[in-house]
Design an enzyme around this catalytic site. Structure first.
Site, short mmCIF file in Angstrom:
data_model
loop_
_atom_site.label_atom_id
_atom_site.label_comp_id
_atom_site.label_asym_id
_atom_site.label_seq_id
_atom_site.Cartn_x
_atom_site.Cartn_y
_atom_site.Cartn_z
N LYS A 161 25.12 43.49 7.25
CA LYS A 161 25.78 43.64 6.27
C LYS A 161 26.16 42.17 5.68
O LYS A 161 26.30 41.43 6.07
CB LYS A 161 27.27 44.10 6.83
CG LYS A 161 28.61 43.76 5.72
CD LYS A 161 29.80 44.59 6.13
CE LYS A 161 30.93 43.68 6.22
NZ LYS A 161 32.01 44.49 6.40
N LEU A 162 25.86 42.39 4.20
CA LEU A 162 25.77 40.86 3.59
C LEU A 162 27.32 40.99 2.69
O LEU A 162 27.46 41.86 2.08
CB LEU A 162 24.73 40.87 2.81
CG LEU A 162 23.34 41.15 2.95
CD1 LEU A 162 22.28 41.07 1.98
CD2 LEU A 162 23.16 40.08 4.03
N LYS A 163 27.72 39.68 2.77
CA LYS A 163 28.95 39.69 2.02
C LYS A 163 28.32 39.13 0.69
O LYS A 163 27.61 38.39 0.49
CB LYS A 163 29.91 38.60 2.58
CG LYS A 163 30.62 38.84 4.08
CD LYS A 163 31.86 39.81 3.71
CE LYS A 163 32.60 40.25 5.01
NZ LYS A 163 33.89 40.83 4.97
N ASP A 188 29.39 44.06 1.20
CA ASP A 188 30.80 43.98 1.25
C ASP A 188 31.17 43.05 0.39
O ASP A 188 30.82 41.73 0.14
CB ASP A 188 31.31 43.58 2.69
CG ASP A 188 32.79 43.58 2.71
OD1 ASP A 188 33.59 43.98 1.80
OD2 ASP A 188 33.43 43.36 4.01
N ASN A 190 34.63 42.68 -0.53
CA ASN A 190 36.06 42.39 -0.43
C ASN A 190 36.77 41.93 -1.72
O ASN A 190 37.49 41.19 -2.09
CB ASN A 190 36.03 40.92 0.29
CG ASN A 190 35.64 40.87 1.87
OD1 ASN A 190 34.56 40.42 2.22
ND2 ASN A 190 36.39 41.43 2.42
N GLU A 213 30.71 48.27 0.03
CA GLU A 213 32.16 48.18 0.63
C GLU A 213 33.20 47.56 -0.39
O GLU A 213 32.90 46.41 -0.82
CB GLU A 213 32.20 47.63 1.89
CG GLU A 213 33.12 47.52 2.56
CD GLU A 213 33.10 46.71 4.08
OE1 GLU A 213 32.05 46.60 4.57
OE2 GLU A 213 34.21 46.23 4.65
N ASP A 238 37.52 49.70 2.37
CA ASP A 238 38.14 48.74 3.64
C ASP A 238 39.54 48.59 3.27
O ASP A 238 40.24 49.50 3.57
CB ASP A 238 37.24 47.53 3.79
CG ASP A 238 37.80 46.71 4.77
OD1 ASP A 238 38.75 46.83 5.46
OD2 ASP A 238 37.07 45.61 5.20
N LYS A 262 39.64 49.96 10.32
CA LYS A 262 40.00 48.75 11.10
C LYS A 262 41.52 49.17 11.75
O LYS A 262 42.61 49.26 10.77
CB LYS A 262 40.21 47.49 10.28
CG LYS A 262 38.75 47.04 9.90
CD LYS A 262 38.92 45.78 8.90
CE LYS A 262 37.78 45.20 8.53
NZ LYS A 262 37.88 44.33 7.49
MG MG Z 1 35.36 44.62 4.54
#
Ligand code: MG
Length: 368
Positions: A161-163, A188, A190, A213, A238, A262
């Site tokens: 997974k790459l931010k 992701d 964020n 994400e 998320d 989570k």
């Molecule tokens: Mg996340």
């Protein structure tokens, strides 16, 4: 079960490498560990809230404060406490899900240890090892990113997974996809984008990603629904999913077709199981996210990821991806998987020497 005392322990865990996301860079984890001392057994919990309230409104000092002032007094006053009753006893206190999750985890560990039942069996796990992915933070350059990804692929991680964030998205993802044409890959954001970025985010469609994400703000379900209609890449949520009810709402609105679970974000493992169940009933696959947990949180997460609808690899990496020395026996990757603990409760041994070395402070709150 009667809750006799709760130990609040603050530890400082240096990360093996800085972890950069659109929320900032973390180099050190300031973690609150919770131990529930009951008339039957002790149990451990981990609070995953970061130092600063950037991922959500919660932060570790705030969690400790709400536990001391508002959560523990309510639990001490409960005559016969069970893990299943913790959420109900704490319901009058609004929000503070990460703090609630930490104490519920400790009570659940105590209860399951007392009756010799592993977390995974209690939650409904169906597998003895879980497929693991790794989350790669934002890097200083694309060559460095390729090096980091190569390192994880060599270690056996089957999904990366790459931010991403504005200015670090299409280019780096393209470079990784070109170097690793068959690697299961996801991104992701964020919550770093706005609905006006829809056309730009659609450029990621050509890279055959498993999912994107949380591209938009936590409270923008409608924005996610309209974005999902414009992207070929599946949208996963998320930050937006804070309960089983919010998962049901997001799915009904078409805001996501995959959910990242989570336990800390939804108030604990028992609500996380309900999120799993709601998603399963709607044909929406889930995977287990990570909050840079120590071996304690990791043990719980690996047990949760053994449930049947966790069909995508989670952000549950081996201990050495995060910490030089964990506070439990380390989790080690075997064939890209982590074994689900089989001992009672969390099923991991705490390394007391390692724990003492990273401990900054220990306080015991006794039953009044
Ligand atoms: Mg996340």
């Amino acid at each position: 079960m009667r809750l006799e005392a709760v130990e609040l322990r603050r530890i400082r865990m240096p990360l093996v490498a800085p972890f950069r996301t659109s929320y900032g860079t973390e180099t050190m984890r300031d973690v609150l560990l919770v131990r529930a001392v009951t008339d039957q057994c002790d149990g451990r919990g981990e609070c995953c809230a970061p130092s600063e309230p950037l991922y959500s409104s919660e932060y570790v000092d705030g969690c400790e404060d709400v536990l001391r002032r508002h959560l523990l007094p309510r639990l001490f006053a409960a005559p016969a406490l069970t893990a299943a009753a913790v959420a109900e006893v704490l319901r009058p206190v609004q929000g503070h899900r990460m703090a609630k999750a930490a104490i519920e985890m400790a009570v659940l560990d105590a209860e399951l240890t007392a009756r010799r039942e592993p977390f995974a069996r209690h939650l409904g796990g169906v597998r003895d090892a879980v497929a693991c992915g790794v989350a790669v933070g934002i890097q200083e350059s694309v060559p460095r990113l390729l090096e980091v990804v190569q390192g994880y692929v060599d270690e056996g991680y089957g999904r990366v997974k790459l931010k991403i964030e504005p200015g670090w998205d299409v280019g780096p993802v393209r470079a990784v996809r070109e170097r690793f044409p068959d690697l299961p890959l996801q991104v992701d954001a964020n919550a770093a984008y706005t609905p006006a970025d829809a056309r730009h985010l659609a450029r990621l469609d050509e890279f055959d990603l498993l999912l994107i994400e949380q591209p938009l703000a936590e409270d923008d379900l409608r924005g996610h629904a309209s974005l999902a209609a414009r992207l070929a890449t599946p949208v996963c949520l998320d930050e937006s999913i804070v309960s089983a009810r919010s998962a049901a709402d997001a799915i009904a609105m078409g805001a996501c077709s995959i959910v990242c679970v989570k336990p800390a974000r939804v108030g604990g493992y028992l609500e996380a199981r309900r999120v799993h169940d709601v998603c399963q009933a709607n044909g929406v696959p889930v995977w287990c996210g990570g909050m840079l947990e120590t071996g304690l949180g990791r043990a719980g997460n690996v047990a949760l990821a053994a449930l049947p609808n966790f069909t995508l690899p989670g952000d549950m990496s081996a201990s050495d991806r995060y910490y030089r020395r964990d506070v439990t026996e380390p989790f080690v990757l075997r064939d890209g998987r982590l074994g689900v603990p089989t001992g009672p409760g969390l099923g991991v041994e705490v390394d007391e020497v390692a724990l003492r070395e990273v401990t900054m402070r220990v306080d015991v709150v006794d039953r009044p």
